[in-house]
Write a protein that holds these residues in place. Structure first.
Motif, PDB file in Angstrom:
ATOM      1  N   VAL A 174       4.993 -18.266 -30.789  1.00  0.00           N
ATOM      2  CA  VAL A 174       4.123 -17.138 -30.493  1.00  0.00           C
ATOM      3  C   VAL A 174       4.868 -15.889 -30.964  1.00  0.00           C
ATOM      4  N   ARG A 175       4.152 -14.913 -31.491  1.00  0.00           N
ATOM      5  CA  ARG A 175       4.812 -13.749 -32.103  1.00  0.00           C
ATOM      6  C   ARG A 175       5.641 -12.966 -31.089  1.00  0.00           C
ATOM      7  N   ASN A 176       5.101 -12.743 -29.922  1.00  0.00           N
ATOM      8  CA  ASN A 176       5.821 -12.084 -28.838  1.00  0.00           C
ATOM      9  C   ASN A 176       5.167 -12.495 -27.532  1.00  0.00           C
ATOM     10  N   PHE A 177       5.702 -12.031 -26.422  1.00  0.00           N
ATOM     11  CA  PHE A 177       5.261 -12.502 -25.112  1.00  0.00           C
ATOM     12  C   PHE A 177       4.304 -11.540 -24.412  1.00  0.00           C
ATOM     13  N   LEU A 178       3.764 -10.578 -25.144  1.00  0.00           N
ATOM     14  CA  LEU A 178       2.801  -9.670 -24.536  1.00  0.00           C
ATOM     15  C   LEU A 178       1.532 -10.433 -24.161  1.00  0.00           C
ATOM     16  N   PRO A 179       0.924 -10.108 -23.029  1.00  0.00           N
ATOM     17  CA  PRO A 179      -0.297 -10.826 -22.619  1.00  0.00           C
ATOM     18  C   PRO A 179      -1.375 -10.815 -23.690  1.00  0.00           C
ATOM     19  N   GLY A 180      -1.568  -9.663 -24.339  1.00  0.00           N
ATOM     20  CA  GLY A 180      -2.608  -9.557 -25.341  1.00  0.00           C
ATOM     21  C   GLY A 180      -2.330 -10.350 -26.596  1.00  0.00           C
ATOM     22  N   THR A 181      -1.041 -10.563 -26.920  1.00  0.00           N
ATOM     23  CA  THR A 181      -0.705 -11.390 -28.068  1.00  0.00           C
ATOM     24  C   THR A 181      -1.069 -12.838 -27.798  1.00  0.00           C
ATOM     25  N   CYS A 208      -6.232 -10.562 -27.156  1.00  0.00           N
ATOM     26  CA  CYS A 208      -7.052  -9.437 -26.726  1.00  0.00           C
ATOM     27  C   CYS A 208      -6.179  -8.202 -26.519  1.00  0.00           C
ATOM     28  N   THR A 209      -6.173  -7.310 -27.481  1.00  0.00           N
ATOM     29  CA  THR A 209      -5.474  -6.043 -27.332  1.00  0.00           C
ATOM     30  C   THR A 209      -6.302  -5.128 -26.441  1.00  0.00           C
ATOM     31  N   CYS A 224      -6.592  -5.594 -23.109  1.00  0.00           N
ATOM     32  CA  CYS A 224      -7.271  -6.404 -22.089  1.00  0.00           C
ATOM     33  C   CYS A 224      -6.539  -6.435 -20.752  1.00  0.00           C
ATOM     34  N   SER A 225      -5.401  -5.754 -20.639  1.00  0.00           N
ATOM     35  CA  SER A 225      -4.673  -5.809 -19.379  1.00  0.00           C
ATOM     36  C   SER A 225      -4.659  -4.476 -18.642  1.00  0.00           C
ATOM     37  N   GLY A 226      -5.096  -3.401 -19.295  1.00  0.00           N
ATOM     38  CA  GLY A 226      -5.111  -2.102 -18.647  1.00  0.00           C
ATOM     39  C   GLY A 226      -6.482  -1.771 -18.090  1.00  0.00           C
ATOM     40  N   GLU A 227      -6.505  -0.893 -17.077  1.00  0.00           N
ATOM     41  CA  GLU A 227      -7.754  -0.544 -16.420  1.00  0.00           C
ATOM     42  C   GLU A 227      -8.624   0.305 -17.347  1.00  0.00           C
ATOM     43  N   GLY A 228      -9.848  -0.148 -17.566  1.00  0.00           N
ATOM     44  CA  GLY A 228     -10.811   0.623 -18.312  1.00  0.00           C
ATOM     45  C   GLY A 228     -10.590   0.682 -19.807  1.00  0.00           C
ATOM     46  N   GLU A 229      -9.658  -0.111 -20.332  1.00  0.00           N
ATOM     47  CA  GLU A 229      -9.409  -0.088 -21.777  1.00  0.00           C
ATOM     48  C   GLU A 229     -10.545  -0.777 -22.539  1.00  0.00           C
ATOM     49  N   THR A 230     -10.702  -0.395 -23.773  1.00  0.00           N
ATOM     50  CA  THR A 230     -11.680  -1.040 -24.635  1.00  0.00           C
ATOM     51  C   THR A 230     -10.996  -2.185 -25.370  1.00  0.00           C
ATOM     52  N   PRO A 231     -11.419  -3.422 -25.148  1.00  0.00           N
ATOM     53  CA  PRO A 231     -10.711  -4.552 -25.737  1.00  0.00           C
ATOM     54  C   PRO A 231     -10.995  -4.697 -27.230  1.00  0.00           C
ATOM     55  N   VAL A 232      -9.979  -5.162 -27.944  1.00  0.00           N
ATOM     56  CA  VAL A 232     -10.117  -5.534 -29.343  1.00  0.00           C
ATOM     57  C   VAL A 232      -9.746  -7.009 -29.435  1.00  0.00           C
ATOM     58  N   ILE A 233     -10.712  -7.852 -29.715  1.00  0.00           N
ATOM     59  CA  ILE A 233     -10.508  -9.290 -29.677  1.00  0.00           C
ATOM     60  C   ILE A 233     -10.114  -9.799 -31.062  1.00  0.00           C
ATOM     61  N   THR A 234      -9.002 -10.511 -31.098  1.00  0.00           N
ATOM     62  CA  THR A 234      -8.567 -11.207 -32.310  1.00  0.00           C
ATOM     63  C   THR A 234      -8.280 -12.654 -31.932  1.00  0.00           C
TER      64      THR A 234
END
Length: 532
Positions: free
Chosen positions: A368-375, A379-380, A382-392
């Motif tokens: 896996v490229r890195n351990f960020l939840p969105g990676t 879903c970039t 997708c973990s913050g309140e009210g953020e607009t998700p960018v799905i890849t």
């Protein structure tokens, strides 16, 4: 100290506290006035309207139901109750910590996960209580059709911190598959364990933790119960939701050597079995950003550990069950027009198999490229309140090995501690405990060694093997290995005085794709089929 005495002292200590804020505890709970069935699933509604009160999301209380205090991501903080998450599986009038009561006895409603839901012990240890039998699944095919398409629970315990999950009742994590009306599709549920701390599931006697999924039955192969020959070949598909459990390999060599296990399944005493179940299209495995497999190949350590502790003063076993993907003949009698019933010799025998839908416990690292939840989830935002998700696409890659060592342990640390940590430690035979692995997988799957030359037999020539080869980059998001597997950088560590029992649900299984491919070319039949 005896367990009951500990309970008495704890109750006395809590009783003596001058004040505990009733909303300091976080609740995950379905809330409403009634249960509705929509797209084949149960949803919590309030006076006939779906209000997202069975949804767990980082947007909860912000853009969804502003001000709502429950069904949110949770980070433990200091203070009475601020480190406690209680999880419920039946309908309530409000969150129990806010005075809510159960509706109509016990009406089960699954909790739904949308986006990346973080559960974190960063500066304070966390306690999670499974208060009722509960099912947790993706927020998919909802009444509002407003889901993000991503569902991940991201457990993050920092170094020196613990997340303790008291499994007082059964808990089921499940992917979701829907084929109702015009709603057709599936979504996986991702469960990720991050950080150098420890997440421990303490399982009450007789309880189960299920990582479950469905079988894609649209294709498969038929098994003649008399000849055991496979017939009616079709295209293999595994388009069904499952649960992907990822253990991040962000621990150090010192963590691994000193048994600082990242994920622990531990049972309480009793005479009933405790069960960890891995269902169809579901798996437990490891992820690493160290693609070299060498020390220094990553700054995040490269080690990951999972431990099962079956310590028990009773007779109950601890079982890891890995489910196969198949159907059986459920007719006890042969078809007949008269009153005479003839027993069916194939009753409860396997009649159809669904390759590449089985469960898996893969003791091996994947990239896996890195351990960020969105990676991990793809879903970039997708973990913050009210953020607009960018799905890849999700960032994990089943076709690329990674990490230094993926460790699977069987230990008896609880028994050792209860014995007073003696040296030497030498329990007698009747006090020793082990893990029973029931491997019910019925389909061979592929192997990383490619011992069938899958990548040398091209799809253009009519062969199927290449499409399902482990190292085929097209299979980055499709697992093709099944059962209980120890990979190239995997380690099975069985402590002294412990043991592993492995019960295979199938014997002499051959890769069905090899059998198919061998029938295309006699040379293949002579050279490859004998190596299975």
């Amino acid at each position: 100290m005896k367990r009951n005495l500990r309970k008495v002292l704890l109750s006395a200590a809590l009783f003596g506290l001058p004040f505990i804020s009733t909303n300091a505890v976080m609740d995950w709970v379905p809330v409403g006035t009634e249960v509705a069935t929509v797209n084949g699933d149960k949803w919590a509604e309030t006076t006939g309207t779906y209000q997202h009160k069975d949804l767990i999301s980082p947007d909860m209380g912000v853009t969804i139901n502003p001000g709502q205090l429950y069904n949110k991501p949770f980070t433990a903080t200091a203070g009475a109750g601020n480190n406690t998450l209680n999880i419920y599986g039946t309908l309530y009038t409000n969150a129990p910590s806010l005075g809510g009561t159960q509706v109509g006895g016990a009406l089960p409603v699954p909790l739904k996960i949308d986006k990346d839901v973080l559960v974190q012990a960063l500066t304070t240890d966390m306690i999670i209580n499974i208060q009722e039998a509960v099912t947790i699944e993706p927020y998919f095919a909802s009444p509002d059709a407003d889901e993000s398409g991503v569902a991940q629970i991201y457990f993050n315990a920092a170094a020196g911190r613990t997340i303790t999950v008291n499994v007082n009742h059964d808990v089921t994590f499940q992917g979701k598959t829907t084929h109702v009306g015009e709603t057709t599709g599936f979504e996986d549920l991702i469960i990720t364990f991050a950080g150098r701390g420890q997440t421990t599931f303490i399982m009450a006697d007789g309880t189960s933790i299920k990582f479950d999924g469905k079988i894609d039955t649209t294709n498969g192969i038929t098994l003649d119960p008399n000849s055991c020959l496979l017939t009616n070949w079709q295209t293999f598909t595994s388009d069904a939701g499952g649960t992907k459990v990822f253990v991040l390999m962000d621990q150090t060599a010192s963590d691994a050597a000193n048994c600082k296990d990242k994920v622990v399944f531990q049972r309480l005493p009793g005479d009933l079995r405790t069960l960890v179940y891995v269902g169809p299209n579901s798996l437990i495995t490891y992820l690493s950003d160290n693609q070299t497999g060498l020390a220094g190949g990553s700054s995040t350590g490269g080690y990951g550990t999972v431990a099962f502790d079956p310590s028990n003063s009773g007779t109950g076993r601890m079982v890891l069950f890995i489910a196969g993907a198949y159907e059986t003949d459920q007719n006890p009698f042969l078809p007949s027009e008269g009153e005479t019933k003839t027993p069916n010799p194939a009753f409860q025998q396997i009649t159809k198999k669904f390759p590449f839908n089985d469960g898996a416990v893969l003791i091996v690292g994947h990239f896996v490229r890195n351990f960020l939840p969105g990676t991990i989830s793809g879903c970039t935002g997708c973990s913050g309140e009210g953020e607009t998700p960018v799905i890849t696409a999700p960032g994990y890659d089943f076709s690329t090995p990674a990490g230094i060592q993926a460790i699977f342990r069987i230990d008896d640390n609880v028994a050792f501690a209860n014995a007073g940590s003696p040296s030497p430690y030498s329990p007698n035979a009747i006090d020793r405990r082990g893990l029973l692995v029931v491997n019910d997988v019925q389909n061979h799957g592929k192997l990383a060694s490619d011992n069938y030359w899958d990548l040398y037999l091209t799809a253009a020539g009519g062969f199927l093997g290449e499409d399902f080869a482990y190292s085929n980059p097209a299979n980055a998001l499709r697992n093709v290995r099944f059962g209980f597997l120890i990979g190239v950088n995997g380690a099975l560590d069985v402590f002294h005085n412990c043991f592993l029992d492995h019960a295979g649900g199938a014997v002499n299984q051959q890769d069905p794709l090899v059998e198919f491919d061998a029938n295309i070319d006699p040379v293949i039949a002579d050279s490859l089929i004998k190596k299975t």
